[in-house]
Design a protein around this motif. Structure first.
Motif, PDB file in Angstrom:
ATOM      1  N   LYS A  20     -43.265  52.852  32.008  1.00  0.00           N
ATOM      2  CA  LYS A  20     -41.912  52.312  31.971  1.00  0.00           C
ATOM      3  C   LYS A  20     -41.392  52.316  30.545  1.00  0.00           C
ATOM      4  CE  LYS A  20     -42.095  48.923  35.706  1.00  0.00           C
ATOM      5  NZ  LYS A  20     -41.744  47.542  36.058  1.00  0.00           N
ATOM      6  N   ASP A  24     -37.289  48.040  29.938  1.00  0.00           N
ATOM      7  CA  ASP A  24     -37.383  47.739  31.370  1.00  0.00           C
ATOM      8  C   ASP A  24     -38.498  46.735  31.648  1.00  0.00           C
ATOM      9  OD1 ASP A  24     -35.266  49.431  31.870  1.00  0.00           O
ATOM     10  OD2 ASP A  24     -36.541  51.138  32.414  1.00  0.00           O
ATOM     11  N   LYS A  27     -37.397  43.262  30.664  1.00  0.00           N
ATOM     12  CA  LYS A  27     -36.552  42.659  31.707  1.00  0.00           C
ATOM     13  C   LYS A  27     -37.423  42.097  32.830  1.00  0.00           C
ATOM     14  CE  LYS A  27     -32.665  45.744  30.863  1.00  0.00           C
ATOM     15  NZ  LYS A  27     -31.925  46.916  31.356  1.00  0.00           N
ATOM     16  N   ASP A  28     -38.429  42.877  33.242  1.00  0.00           N
ATOM     17  CA  ASP A  28     -39.335  42.412  34.303  1.00  0.00           C
ATOM     18  C   ASP A  28     -40.052  41.136  33.880  1.00  0.00           C
ATOM     19  OD1 ASP A  28     -38.654  44.631  35.823  1.00  0.00           O
ATOM     20  OD2 ASP A  28     -40.512  45.730  35.380  1.00  0.00           O
TER      21      ASP A  28
END
Length: 169
Positions: A20, A24, A27-28
């Motif tokens: 990833k 990203d 954010k997770d």
């Protein structure tokens, strides 16, 4: 924090293992932290927000990810990427726990090593060195500071891997 950095990886490394983009995964992780907070569960056993200096010497956000945090991320992944991530984090934490892998450096030393790598790269590029030679030099510099990079960090082009006997055939 010293104990925590000895038992964590960075979200940068975790993102690479996940396949990833770092943003990203950030954010997770922030979503996981929010969900844990809603359940009144401390996220400190999983993730600790911190920062790092990028190549332009700008401060960027990242997380320190504990073994529990890696397990958390792994449980959210499926398929080949999930399997690969799980194997990588298990191997890394076993190496750290057995003392085979040096503990991460404090940010000041890590920043100095990064700067040394940038200077080496600049000089070697001006001299026309190929990318894999620059990677070899950086790996040697890291090892001098007790930083062990993955065995496949340096990727030698196939044409460089031919042996003399292969050339004489």
């Amino acid at each position: 924090m010293n104990d925590l950095t000895r038992t964590t990886i960075t979200s940068i490394e975790a993102a690479e293992w996940c396949g990833k983009k770092h943003n990203d995964l950030l954010k997770d992780i922030r979503r996981y932290v929010g969900q844990l907070a809603e359940g009144k569960i401390s996220h400190g056993d999983f993730f600790k927000e911190t920062t790092y200096q990028d190549v332009n010497n700008q401060t960027r956000p990242c997380f320190l990810v504990t073994k529990k945090g890696c397990e958390f991320i792994a449980h959210k992944m499926t398929g080949q990427k999930g399997t690969e991530f799980t194997a990588r984090y298990i191997n890394r934490f076993h190496e750290m726990e057995s003392g085979k892998l040096p503990c991460p450096l404090n940010p000041q030393i890590a920043s100095s090593v990064a700067e040394l790598g940038r200077v080496t790269e600049r000089i070697m590029r001006k001299q026309g060195s190929p990318a894999y030679k620059i990677a070899e030099a950086f790996k040697l510099e890291c090892e001098q500071f007790g930083i062990q990079l993955p065995a496949d960090f340096v990727k030698v082009p196939d044409y460089e891997q031919l042996s003399l006997t292969e050339l004489l055939r």
